[in-house]
Design an enzyme around this catalytic site. Sequence first.
Site, PDB file in Angstrom:
ATOM      1  N   LYS A 195       0.857  -1.184   0.000  1.00  0.00           N
ATOM      2  CA  LYS A 195       0.000   0.000   0.000  1.00  0.00           C
ATOM      3  C   LYS A 195       0.889   1.229   0.000  1.00  0.00           C
ATOM      4  O   LYS A 195       1.709   1.421   0.898  1.00  0.00           O
ATOM      5  CB  LYS A 195      -0.885  -0.012   1.243  1.00  0.00           C
ATOM      6  CG  LYS A 195      -1.754   1.224   1.360  1.00  0.00           C
ATOM      7  CD  LYS A 195      -2.661   1.138   2.567  1.00  0.00           C
ATOM      8  CE  LYS A 195      -3.562   2.327   2.681  1.00  0.00           C
ATOM      9  NZ  LYS A 195      -4.418   2.247   3.871  1.00  0.00           N
ATOM     10  N   LYS A 248      -2.229  -1.431  -3.811  1.00  0.00           N
ATOM     11  CA  LYS A 248      -3.097  -0.263  -3.728  1.00  0.00           C
ATOM     12  C   LYS A 248      -2.269   0.992  -3.817  1.00  0.00           C
ATOM     13  O   LYS A 248      -1.268   1.079  -3.123  1.00  0.00           O
ATOM     14  CB  LYS A 248      -3.834  -0.322  -2.391  1.00  0.00           C
ATOM     15  CG  LYS A 248      -4.736   0.833  -2.110  1.00  0.00           C
ATOM     16  CD  LYS A 248      -5.288   0.702  -0.733  1.00  0.00           C
ATOM     17  CE  LYS A 248      -6.048   1.968  -0.462  1.00  0.00           C
ATOM     18  NZ  LYS A 248      -6.300   2.154   0.920  1.00  0.00           N
ATOM     19  N   SER A 274     -10.214   5.685  -4.541  1.00  0.00           N
ATOM     20  CA  SER A 274     -11.150   6.801  -4.704  1.00  0.00           C
ATOM     21  C   SER A 274     -10.704   7.805  -5.774  1.00  0.00           C
ATOM     22  O   SER A 274     -11.513   8.236  -6.600  1.00  0.00           O
ATOM     23  CB  SER A 274     -11.333   7.501  -3.366  1.00  0.00           C
ATOM     24  OG  SER A 274     -10.090   7.908  -2.823  1.00  0.00           O
TER      25      SER A 274
HETATM   26  C1  PBG Z   1      -7.489   3.102   5.559  1.00  0.00           C
HETATM   27  C2  PBG Z   1      -7.720   3.063   4.116  1.00  0.00           C
HETATM   28  C3  PBG Z   1      -7.514   4.057   3.144  1.00  0.00           C
HETATM   29  C4  PBG Z   1      -8.035   3.542   1.945  1.00  0.00           C
HETATM   30  C5  PBG Z   1      -8.498   2.273   2.224  1.00  0.00           C
HETATM   31  N1  PBG Z   1      -8.272   1.984   3.552  1.00  0.00           N
HETATM   32  C6  PBG Z   1      -7.035   5.429   3.224  1.00  0.00           C
HETATM   33  C7  PBG Z   1      -5.676   5.789   3.637  1.00  0.00           C
HETATM   34  O1  PBG Z   1      -4.798   4.948   3.817  1.00  0.00           O
HETATM   35  O2  PBG Z   1      -5.509   6.976   3.803  1.00  0.00           O
HETATM   36  C8  PBG Z   1      -8.078   4.277   0.634  1.00  0.00           C
HETATM   37  C9  PBG Z   1      -9.172   3.881  -0.263  1.00  0.00           C
HETATM   38  C10 PBG Z   1      -9.466   4.815  -1.374  1.00  0.00           C
HETATM   39  O3  PBG Z   1      -8.812   5.860  -1.584  1.00  0.00           O
HETATM   40  O4  PBG Z   1     -10.401   4.506  -2.105  1.00  0.00           O
HETATM   41  N2  PBG Z   1      -6.228   3.166   6.014  1.00  0.00           N
END
Ligand code: PBG
Length: 325
Positions: A195, A248, A274
Amino acid sequence: MSFPIYRPRRLRKNDTIRKMVRETSLSPSDLILPLFVTYGKNVKKEIKSMPGIFQMSIDNIRKEAKEISSLGIPSVILFGIPEHKDEIGSSANDPHGPVQEAIKAIKDKAPEIMVITDVCMCEYTSHGHCGIIKNKDVDNDATLELLCEEALSHAEAGADMVAPSDMMDGRIGAIRDTLDENGFSNLPIMSYAAKYASAFYGPFRDAAESTPKFGDRRSYQMDPGNSEEALREVALDIEEGADIVMVKPALPYLDIIYRIKESFGYPVAAYNVSGEYSIIKAAAERDWIDGQRAMLESLVSIKRAGADLILTYFAKEAAKALIRG
Ligand code: PBG
């Protein structure tokens, strides 16, 4: 074989032949729909930066369940927006929190749906970081305990799979142990293994109300320049017991998806985040691109890169488009 004996255009002549030789195709069963669950009653609040996506209270989530299932979408992933946040995210393991209640509502209404839960503290902490803060940074090992409690509370509420997204070291092993010790040795873990610290999460943080109040997430999420590190992260998570590994965001990291699939042969999920959704929506609203085609092209490219599963806010729209053909 070369031209004029070989003419690749022969197999592109019409839609039938193109479909017959297509190497990668998309199906609603590849998709996982993220849902934002909030407290209260009869809430259905559209997220400004994500047209068509809503924060919903349990009653509305319950109403959605059948439709999701009838579209052939096998699974949802739940994010919670709790009523109260504090320094240590104490509402994350509330047995009556939005996520825990939504699990029960969905399993009651449409038990065939595989309910996955996002396990992270950022939705529950007042500062918006993914764990406990010590000396202005997230304390790794103290956070593990909270994540284990959160994951266990999801399992006890009836979740079919947990998906830790916080990027703390050792979290998969810690959660696996906790689940095993409590009678959930058959509950799979989907790890957000690679991630990245990404600008593409912007709209999600509006949706989940989880923007960090200070600093950023670069001391725990990955640097966008790295790919060897992604392989190490995946290796660790598999060793610790991850069943599915996730990359991700998706589109800016197709090379990572490809390498992970090639190197490990494990089920790979990709999160079409998103920002990837909002960009297409915004351009389509202005008639700058054909939104539906851009959506399907993005999703098929993620699958072509090697993803078996795609988490996407487009899930319902894509499933409808695929059913229409
Ligand atoms: C929680 C999380 C995030 C996303 C999924 N789980 C946000 C982040 O790490 O700030 C992002 C999902 C998206 O942008 O659609 N930690």
